[in-house]
Design a protein around this motif. Structure first.
Motif, PDB file in Angstrom:
ATOM      1  N   ALA A  91       0.835  -1.204   0.000  1.00 56.16           N
ATOM      2  CA  ALA A  91       0.000   0.000   0.000  1.00 56.16           C
ATOM      3  C   ALA A  91       0.869   1.252   0.000  1.00 56.16           C
ATOM      4  N   GLY A  92       0.414   2.273  -0.700  1.00 60.88           N
ATOM      5  CA  GLY A  92       1.138   3.539  -0.711  1.00 60.88           C
ATOM      6  C   GLY A  92       0.499   4.522  -1.660  1.00 60.88           C
ATOM      7  N   PRO A  93       0.049   5.669  -1.161  1.00 56.53           N
ATOM      8  CA  PRO A  93      -0.599   6.662  -2.032  1.00 56.53           C
ATOM      9  C   PRO A  93       0.372   7.289  -3.015  1.00 56.53           C
ATOM     10  N   TYR A  94      -0.183   7.777  -4.112  1.00 53.50           N
ATOM     11  CA  TYR A  94       0.611   8.367  -5.192  1.00 53.50           C
ATOM     12  C   TYR A  94      -0.234   9.438  -5.867  1.00 53.50           C
ATOM     13  N   ILE A  95       0.309  10.614  -6.038  1.00 49.64           N
ATOM     14  CA  ILE A  95      -0.406  11.705  -6.698  1.00 49.64           C
ATOM     15  C   ILE A  95      -0.065  11.680  -8.185  1.00 49.64           C
ATOM     16  N   LYS A  96      -1.046  11.376  -9.003  1.00 46.98           N
ATOM     17  CA  LYS A  96      -0.801  11.229 -10.440  1.00 46.98           C
ATOM     18  C   LYS A  96      -0.529  12.565 -11.134  1.00 46.98           C
ATOM     19  N   HIS A 110       1.626  15.474   3.748  1.00 44.19           N
ATOM     20  CA  HIS A 110       1.375  14.592   4.887  1.00 44.19           C
ATOM     21  C   HIS A 110       0.910  13.214   4.420  1.00 44.19           C
ATOM     22  N   ASP A 111      -0.011  13.174   3.455  1.00 45.88           N
ATOM     23  CA  ASP A 111      -0.539  11.899   2.963  1.00 45.88           C
ATOM     24  C   ASP A 111       0.556  11.048   2.331  1.00 45.88           C
ATOM     25  N   MET A 112       1.451  11.674   1.569  1.00 48.05           N
ATOM     26  CA  MET A 112       2.520  10.926   0.918  1.00 48.05           C
ATOM     27  C   MET A 112       3.497  10.346   1.944  1.00 48.05           C
ATOM     28  N   ILE A 113       3.885  11.134   2.935  1.00 52.65           N
ATOM     29  CA  ILE A 113       4.850  10.673   3.929  1.00 52.65           C
ATOM     30  C   ILE A 113       4.231   9.624   4.844  1.00 52.65           C
ATOM     31  N   GLU A 114       3.021   9.900   5.320  1.00 55.38           N
ATOM     32  CA  GLU A 114       2.365   8.951   6.226  1.00 55.38           C
ATOM     33  C   GLU A 114       2.047   7.634   5.518  1.00 55.38           C
ATOM     34  N   GLY A 115       1.535   7.727   4.287  1.00 53.20           N
ATOM     35  CA  GLY A 115       1.105   6.527   3.578  1.00 53.20           C
ATOM     36  C   GLY A 115       2.239   5.662   3.069  1.00 53.20           C
ATOM     37  N   ASN A 116       3.379   6.276   2.740  1.00 53.57           N
ATOM     38  CA  ASN A 116       4.482   5.520   2.140  1.00 53.57           C
ATOM     39  C   ASN A 116       5.649   5.226   3.088  1.00 53.57           C
ATOM     40  N   LEU A 117       5.813   6.029   4.134  1.00 58.83           N
ATOM     41  CA  LEU A 117       6.951   5.837   5.043  1.00 58.83           C
ATOM     42  C   LEU A 117       6.503   5.532   6.473  1.00 58.83           C
ATOM     43  N   SER A 118       5.695   6.401   7.046  1.00 60.42           N
ATOM     44  CA  SER A 118       5.274   6.181   8.431  1.00 60.42           C
ATOM     45  C   SER A 118       4.496   4.874   8.581  1.00 60.42           C
ATOM     46  N   SER A 119       3.703   4.532   7.569  1.00 62.72           N
ATOM     47  CA  SER A 119       2.940   3.281   7.626  1.00 62.72           C
ATOM     48  C   SER A 119       3.862   2.079   7.770  1.00 62.72           C
ATOM     49  N   ALA A 120       5.016   2.124   7.116  1.00 66.04           N
ATOM     50  CA  ALA A 120       5.978   1.023   7.230  1.00 66.04           C
ATOM     51  C   ALA A 120       6.500   0.916   8.660  1.00 66.04           C
ATOM     52  N   PHE A 159       6.460  11.826  -2.879  1.00 68.07           N
ATOM     53  CA  PHE A 159       6.507  10.369  -3.033  1.00 68.07           C
ATOM     54  C   PHE A 159       7.956   9.889  -3.008  1.00 68.07           C
ATOM     55  N   ALA A 160       8.831  10.584  -3.763  1.00 70.78           N
ATOM     56  CA  ALA A 160      10.233  10.179  -3.832  1.00 70.78           C
ATOM     57  C   ALA A 160      10.916  10.319  -2.481  1.00 70.78           C
ATOM     58  N   ALA A 161      10.613  11.380  -1.748  1.00 70.41           N
ATOM     59  CA  ALA A 161      11.222  11.565  -0.433  1.00 70.41           C
ATOM     60  C   ALA A 161      10.820  10.447   0.520  1.00 70.41           C
ATOM     61  N   ALA A 162       9.553  10.069   0.479  1.00 65.39           N
ATOM     62  CA  ALA A 162       9.081   8.997   1.359  1.00 65.39           C
ATOM     63  C   ALA A 162       9.719   7.661   1.003  1.00 65.39           C
ATOM     64  N   LYS A 163       9.778   7.347  -0.284  1.00 62.30           N
ATOM     65  CA  LYS A 163      10.300   6.049  -0.699  1.00 62.30           C
ATOM     66  C   LYS A 163      11.812   5.937  -0.497  1.00 62.30           C
ATOM     67  N   THR A 164      12.554   7.027  -0.695  1.00 62.01           N
ATOM     68  CA  THR A 164      13.998   6.948  -0.447  1.00 62.01           C
ATOM     69  C   THR A 164      14.259   6.795   1.048  1.00 62.01           C
ATOM     70  N   GLY A 165      13.403   7.401   1.867  1.00 62.99           N
ATOM     71  CA  GLY A 165      13.493   7.148   3.304  1.00 62.99           C
ATOM     72  C   GLY A 165      13.201   5.696   3.628  1.00 62.99           C
ATOM     73  N   LEU A 166      12.274   5.103   2.875  1.00 63.49           N
ATOM     74  CA  LEU A 166      11.921   3.701   3.082  1.00 63.49           C
ATOM     75  C   LEU A 166      13.079   2.772   2.714  1.00 63.49           C
ATOM     76  N   VAL A 167      13.911   3.177   1.764  1.00 65.32           N
ATOM     77  CA  VAL A 167      15.103   2.385   1.433  1.00 65.32           C
ATOM     78  C   VAL A 167      15.980   2.246   2.676  1.00 65.32           C
ATOM     79  N   SER A 168      16.271   3.377   3.325  1.00 68.39           N
ATOM     80  CA  SER A 168      17.118   3.343   4.521  1.00 68.39           C
ATOM     81  C   SER A 168      16.465   2.548   5.642  1.00 68.39           C
ATOM     82  N   LEU A 169      15.158   2.713   5.804  1.00 60.74           N
ATOM     83  CA  LEU A 169      14.453   1.960   6.836  1.00 60.74           C
ATOM     84  C   LEU A 169      14.533   0.458   6.569  1.00 60.74           C
ATOM     85  N   THR A 170      14.339   0.057   5.317  1.00 62.42           N
ATOM     86  CA  THR A 170      14.406  -1.352   4.940  1.00 62.42           C
ATOM     87  C   THR A 170      15.781  -1.934   5.239  1.00 62.42           C
ATOM     88  N   ARG A 171      16.818  -1.214   4.847  1.00 59.69           N
ATOM     89  CA  ARG A 171      18.175  -1.710   5.064  1.00 59.69           C
ATOM     90  C   ARG A 171      18.548  -1.721   6.545  1.00 59.69           C
TER      91      ARG A 171
END
Length: 261
Positions: A91-96, A110-120, A159-171
């Motif tokens: 799951a992860g929101p995306y603004i088209k 807020h929606d992009m960060i919460e939905g793509n990073l904080s949710s993880a 979206f990119a900021a949240a997902k690149t943060g998720l890379v570091s969180l994953t690792r």
């Protein structure tokens, strides 16, 4: 795959989540389907999975961008199945709409960060203690092409900021939880959109896509097969990996290339 493994796939009523659910269910894994508002689609998928693969399916409604709902969902799953082995953060929101950073509203950011990073963070924090007790776990996150390099991505800043943060969180999770038999990896899809997200590879074999170097469109099955590989019993030596599944297409620079043509 060991018998009675369980998997939670967030955002799994539609899109990529459907193919991921089928791929894991085909291996005999019991599936928990998370959805926010697509109740009818989730129930239809539940019936398909149970009838085709003979597994148990649990429907879990929750907005995973809200900490209390994410935690409640994990509690419900554990109460039903007693253990959670595989967590796929789909799951992860995306603004088209193409928008520059200065044009984002506070709510959109807020929606992009919460939905793509904080949710993880919410889901992993609630799940990892149960995986530790089992001495086994697989966590798979979803990124985007070149996410591991923290690139600039025009019109997709939040979206990119949240997902690149998720890379570091994953690792980081991969390093912290290795001693407990838990792996954490990221899959980065290419330009797979619309109905292609739920298609099989066989559905597009005869189709041509001149913008993709391999010559065909990508499908949900391409992503699902990769996720299933990370989740397998024998993939315990693979952790902290960010794997692109793009067909060789340079998605981030497509807008630049269009302007230059």
């Amino acid at each position: 795959m060991k018998r009675n493994r369980t998997a939670l796939i967030t955002g799994s009523a539609k899109g990529l989540g459907v193919r991921i659910a089928h791929e894991l269910a085909a291996q005999g894994i019991h599936i928990a389907l998370n959805y926010r508002s697509s109740a009818a689609e989730a129930d239809r998928l539940r019936q398909e999975l149970e009838e085709r693969y003979g597994i148990s399916v649990l429907l879990l409604q929750a907005d995973v961008s809200r900490a209390e709902e994410a935690e409640r969902m994990i509690d419900t799953l554990i109460s039903s199945w007693e253990h959670l082995d595989i967590l796929v953060l789909n799951a992860g929101p995306y603004i088209k709409k193409r928008k520059k950073l200065a044009d984002y509203s506070l709510d959109e950011w807020h929606d992009m960060i919460e939905g793509n990073l904080s949710s993880a963070f919410y889901l992993c924090r609630a799940t990892i203690p149960h995986m530790r007790r089992s001495k086994w776990g697989r966590i798979v996150t979803i990124g985007f092409e070149k996410a591991q390099t923290a690139p600039g991505w025009m019109y997709r800043s939040a979206f990119a900021a949240a997902k690149t943060g998720l890379v570091s969180l994953t690792r980081t999770i991969a390093l912290e939880e290795a001693e407990h038999g838990i792996t954490a990896n990221m899959v980065c899809p290419g330009d797979i959109i619309g109905e292609d997200k739920e298609k099989h590879i066989a559905d597009v074999r005869s189709l041509s896509d001149p913008d993709t170097p391999v010559g065909r469109p990508g499908t949900g099955e391409d992503i699902a097969r990769t996720i299933a590989f990370f989740c397998s019993e024998a993939s315990d030596f693979i952790t902290g990996t960010v794997l692109e599944v793009t067909g060789g297409k340079d998605v981030l620079n497509k807008y630049k290339m269009r302007r230059e043509q």
